[in-house]
Scaffold this motif. Structure first.
Motif: not given
Lengths: 200, 200, 200, 200
Positions: D173-200
């Protein structure tokens, strides 16, 4: 009284331009004033050649330029035109200026001399969603608005001038989830704008 | 032939609900069928009490539920209703369910039995921007759609049923930059939907 | 070399303002220049009192004003400031001007004197989504930008000045579906902007 | 414990798919569970062949499918998958089904069996904007989610499964006005999702 009102030819892959479709459907007289309708090309060169000539020859009391702002959900009356032409999207003759002035030795900006707020209020009273816009962009619409206001200023005329952007009309948005309005509503909006510009 | 068509009362701080405004303006007969119009409350309890009763008593051939989807730019015909009620925004009697089923022992979802794609195509032919929506949300609209489809399924009826969401109408968006349509357009959309549901 | 960089206090119901959060986290020196950081009030009066004083006293080589543009998805470098204050939303001391000039006897607009396009290009090279904006609105952000550029013009200074708008940061958008960025990304954006303004 | 986590190959003209970029960067073990990572093709045929085989052979405790939802501003955990494939945009092998079921003789929909709300809450606690989504569309993402849930249901397994959609990452999304996130944030999101799915 004389009102010059313009719409644009289509651009950006669209087959029609709602601004001209609506201008064309306006009556010949509104509120006692005679309408001079003109269809402008979507070219930076064209609007800077045609508008000064039209304004100086016709000496209208009011100039209302209109154009399409695809994606905007309501009718927007532009507040200001800025002295810049800047577009990655080429105009209809392939010109894509980068950070060039509309006119050398002109001010950075002109405010619309139409009664912007009064037009917005009148549109709302007529059940047409409307607002003030603070940018006409840096494409041909802005260049046209700047050209009209600069021409009038340089000539020392008293003509009121400004620009109205309109959404897509329904036929342009049938299959895409984009805001759109009925052509009749756009046409009515222009009539309200003319009338208000003559009265206020 | 009999068509049950419903709209909703206002909710979410709005003073009107375009769905009911348009339903009310429909003629009494369309395409040879008699319309039964009903104004539904925006309550999870209300729609689950009223719709089963109406459908079983009236035994309509077609059920078209309609509601407001403020922010959507076009008319959307819903594809599916899901068996969940989930909302942080309380309904009009203050109920805000979290992840509750609309009905226990009911399937996860029902597909609309209206001719969804045919309605969308007919709307576009009549110059009304339209599309298929894949979610009716988890608020009262979805609960109403689920209730109608579940009632018909359980009763073994052949009634076609579904839900149509409409944008704000102009009077709701005069001062805010949100997509909106003319009330006449919404009303026409419902007429097209009724006619198509009877014919296809 | 000296760089004056400002952020704003929170407004509009938010508890933080990402512009100041990021400015505060910048190092004291960037690219050999010393940073003067200032937190501005969100008041039309405040920015018109504080900025002229700061600029005249500190005589910075570069002035970068920053603010929050909630809803925008990317970092935007403003192209132009216009001579108008117009807002229905009162500022943080309750002032809601309608169509008043920022300064009497000032031009209609000033273009930013920062290297706008070069900053946008540098941000993109650093993986930060960015673009040029053609309107800083008519609220306090625009008034601040106009004030800085007018002060510099009137004083005949060579200081480069401009304004950068940033999206919400993640903590402001956790529960609402609005575009947002990491605070670290916003902070890095400002560092890139400072460096580019010194170099280009 | 075993977690099957998938991302998709690029589609729709993009050069990368943030879902696979992030999955690839996850560690091999999270919360004591071993991760099985798989890159899925964006084809209706592919996901219906590969996922049943993978799930039956690997017998994972948790299945987290992930995909790109360009335009959405936050991480969304899908609530429901529906039994339909419907797309005008062809998949990566040119197939564009219209209103076909993902599987004949399958129910209309399956609800995710991941702890959807707990994942959303955990993401927000980790400063990642997140929400529940009520539609995974009718393209390959939905087909994959439906396939996984149907496979598990038919096999009588206890595996928890679901789908997470992520925004564009910044490089898209560097040149287009669209919402975007850092790749690190997406990666962290998946880690949180895995962890939560195992724990809850």
């Amino acid at each position: 009284m004389k009102v010059l009102i313009t719409g644009f030819e289509p651009f950006g892959g669209e087959e029609i331009n709602p601004s001209w479709e609506a201008v064309e459907r306006l009556p010949e007289n509104i509120g006692g004033a005679r309408l001079i309708k003109h269809r402008l090309p979507v070219t930076f060169r064209g609007v800077r050649e045609i508008l000064p000539r039209l304004i100086v020859e016709e000496r209208p009391d009011v100039v209302i330029l209109t154009g399409q702002a695809g994606g905007r959900p309501n009718v927007t009356v532009e507040r200001v035109a800025i002295n810049v032409m800047d577009s990655k999207m080429p105009d209809n003759e392939g010109f894509a200026p980068e950070d060039e002035p509309v006119f050398e030795d002109a001010p950075a900006a002109y405010f619309a001399t139409l009664p912007v707020k009064a037009i917005v209020a009148a549109l709302r009273r007529k059940n047409i969603p409307a607002g003030v816009s603070n940018t006409a962009g840096t494409y041909v619409c802005n260049a046209a608005m700047f050209t009209a206001l600069h021409t009038i200023a340089v000539a020392g005329m008293e003509t009121r001038a400004g620009f109205i952007h309109v959404p897509f009309i329904h036929e342009q948005a049938l299959e895409k989830p984009r805001p759109s309005m009925a052509l009749e509503t756009v046409t009515r909006a222009f009539e309200v704008a003319v009338r208000t510009s003559l009265e206020v």
